[in-house]
Motif scaffolding. Structure first.
Motif, mmCIF file in Angstrom:
data_model
loop_
_atom_site.group_PDB
_atom_site.id
_atom_site.type_symbol
_atom_site.label_atom_id
_atom_site.label_comp_id
_atom_site.label_asym_id
_atom_site.label_seq_id
_atom_site.Cartn_x
_atom_site.Cartn_y
_atom_site.Cartn_z
ATOM 1 N N ASP A 11 -2.722 -5.210 8.098
ATOM 2 C CA ASP A 11 -3.471 -3.959 8.122
ATOM 3 C C ASP A 11 -4.005 -3.578 6.747
ATOM 4 O O ASP A 11 -5.031 -2.926 6.636
ATOM 5 N N TRP A 12 -3.274 -3.962 5.716
ATOM 6 C CA TRP A 12 -3.646 -3.599 4.349
ATOM 7 C C TRP A 12 -3.460 -4.791 3.423
ATOM 8 O O TRP A 12 -2.545 -5.586 3.605
ATOM 9 N N GLN A 25 -8.198 -1.877 3.323
ATOM 10 C CA GLN A 25 -7.825 -1.810 4.739
ATOM 11 C C GLN A 25 -8.543 -2.892 5.524
ATOM 12 O O GLN A 25 -9.740 -3.119 5.355
#
Length: 59
Positions: A16-17, A32
């Motif tokens: 996700d990151w 992100q």
């Protein structure tokens, strides 16, 4: 320079990151990944938040 992939969604095989520390220009980048592909670690993250440290920071 160091980078870490962070999975906060709990979906296996995705991230996700992307967290990146760049000592060449004194930045910390938090990016992100909004287009998640399973088992595609080469997929680029889409959004970037730049955090630049001050030269007077004693962290």
């Amino acid at each position: 320079m160091g980078s870490f992939l962070i999975n906060t969604s709990g979906i296996a095989g995705t991230y996700d990151w992307l967290f990146n520390v760049n000592g060449l220009n004194n930045t910390v980048n938090l990016i992100q990944n909004t287009n998640k592909l399973v088992n595609s670690w080469n997929a680029p993250a889409e959004w970037t938040v730049y955090i630049r440290s001050s030269s007077s920071c004693r962290c």
